[in-house]
Design a protein around this motif. Structure first.
Motif, short mmCIF file in Angstrom:
data_model
loop_
_atom_site.label_atom_id
_atom_site.label_comp_id
_atom_site.label_asym_id
_atom_site.label_seq_id
_atom_site.Cartn_x
_atom_site.Cartn_y
_atom_site.Cartn_z
N LEU A 225 0.83 -1.21 0.00
CA LEU A 225 0.00 0.00 0.00
C LEU A 225 0.86 1.26 0.00
O LEU A 225 0.53 2.24 -0.68
CB LEU A 225 -0.95 0.00 1.21
CG LEU A 225 -2.08 -1.02 1.16
CD1 LEU A 225 -2.87 -0.99 2.46
CD2 LEU A 225 -2.99 -0.76 -0.02
N SER A 226 1.97 1.24 0.74
CA SER A 226 2.87 2.40 0.75
C SER A 226 3.46 2.63 -0.64
O SER A 226 3.56 3.77 -1.11
CB SER A 226 4.00 2.20 1.75
OG SER A 226 3.49 2.10 3.05
N LEU A 227 3.84 1.56 -1.34
CA LEU A 227 4.37 1.69 -2.69
C LEU A 227 3.32 2.24 -3.64
O LEU A 227 3.63 3.06 -4.52
CB LEU A 227 4.90 0.34 -3.19
CG LEU A 227 6.17 -0.18 -2.50
CD1 LEU A 227 6.50 -1.58 -3.01
CD2 LEU A 227 7.33 0.78 -2.75
N VAL A 228 2.07 1.81 -3.48
CA VAL A 228 0.99 2.31 -4.33
C VAL A 228 0.79 3.81 -4.08
O VAL A 228 0.63 4.60 -5.04
CB VAL A 228 -0.32 1.53 -4.08
CG1 VAL A 228 -1.51 2.20 -4.73
CG2 VAL A 228 -0.17 0.10 -4.57
N VAL A 229 0.82 4.22 -2.80
CA VAL A 229 0.65 5.64 -2.49
C VAL A 229 1.81 6.45 -3.06
O VAL A 229 1.62 7.51 -3.68
CB VAL A 229 0.53 5.84 -0.96
CG1 VAL A 229 0.62 7.32 -0.60
CG2 VAL A 229 -0.78 5.26 -0.46
N VAL A 230 3.03 5.98 -2.86
CA VAL A 230 4.20 6.70 -3.39
C VAL A 230 4.13 6.74 -4.92
O VAL A 230 4.41 7.79 -5.54
CB VAL A 230 5.51 6.01 -2.90
CG1 VAL A 230 6.72 6.57 -3.65
CG2 VAL A 230 5.67 6.21 -1.41
N ALA A 231 3.76 5.65 -5.55
CA ALA A 231 3.63 5.64 -7.02
C ALA A 231 2.56 6.64 -7.47
O ALA A 231 2.75 7.36 -8.47
CB ALA A 231 3.31 4.24 -7.51
N GLY A 232 1.46 6.72 -6.73
CA GLY A 232 0.41 7.68 -7.08
C GLY A 232 0.90 9.09 -6.95
O GLY A 232 0.60 9.96 -7.78
N ILE B 237 3.28 9.83 -9.86
CA ILE B 237 2.54 10.00 -11.12
C ILE B 237 1.86 11.37 -11.15
O ILE B 237 1.85 12.04 -12.20
CB ILE B 237 1.52 8.86 -11.30
CG1 ILE B 237 2.25 7.54 -11.55
CG2 ILE B 237 0.56 9.16 -12.43
CD1 ILE B 237 1.35 6.34 -11.60
N LYS B 238 1.31 11.83 -10.02
CA LYS B 238 0.68 13.15 -9.97
C LYS B 238 1.71 14.25 -10.19
O LYS B 238 1.43 15.27 -10.84
CB LYS B 238 -0.02 13.38 -8.63
CG LYS B 238 -1.41 12.88 -8.59
CD LYS B 238 -2.09 13.39 -7.33
CE LYS B 238 -3.56 13.03 -7.40
NZ LYS B 238 -4.29 13.56 -6.27
N MET B 239 2.90 14.05 -9.63
CA MET B 239 3.94 15.06 -9.78
C MET B 239 4.43 15.15 -11.22
O MET B 239 4.79 16.23 -11.71
CB MET B 239 5.11 14.78 -8.84
CG MET B 239 4.76 14.98 -7.37
SD MET B 239 6.08 14.51 -6.30
CE MET B 239 7.16 15.91 -6.47
#
Length: 91
Positions: A77-84, A87-89
């Motif tokens: 879940l942490s990797l998904v949040v960081v990836a999100g 991607i937004k940045m």
């Protein structure tokens, strides 16, 4: 009369000596039985403790597995949040 009483003295002493020997023997037997009972109780307690120890070890193993699964889920879940966020940045 004194002669007849003197005849009973050896019989009386024999009776008393046998009585004392039997009393001592019986007390030893009773003490031995108490010791065996105590040993049996201790053995039963040891068996119960071993059973409880085994159950506790199994619970600890189950808890370790649950913790590892939770850690893996948290990492994913942490990797998904960081990836999100990344991607937004970029966008």
């Amino acid at each position: 009369m004194k002669g007849s009483l003197l005849k009973f003295i050896p019989i009386l002493t024999t009776f008393v000596s046998h009585f004392m020997k039997e009393k001592e023997h019986n007390s030893k037997i009773k003490n031995h039985n108490k010791t065996e009972e105590k040993i049996t109780v201790i053995e039963n307690l040891i068996v119960r403790l071993e059973r409880k120890l085994k159950e506790t070890r199994e619970e600890i193993i189950d808890l370790r597995h649950q913790i590892m699964i939770n850690r893996i889920i948290n990492i994913i879940l942490s990797l998904v949040v960081v990836a999100g966020i990344v991607i937004k940045m970029i966008n």
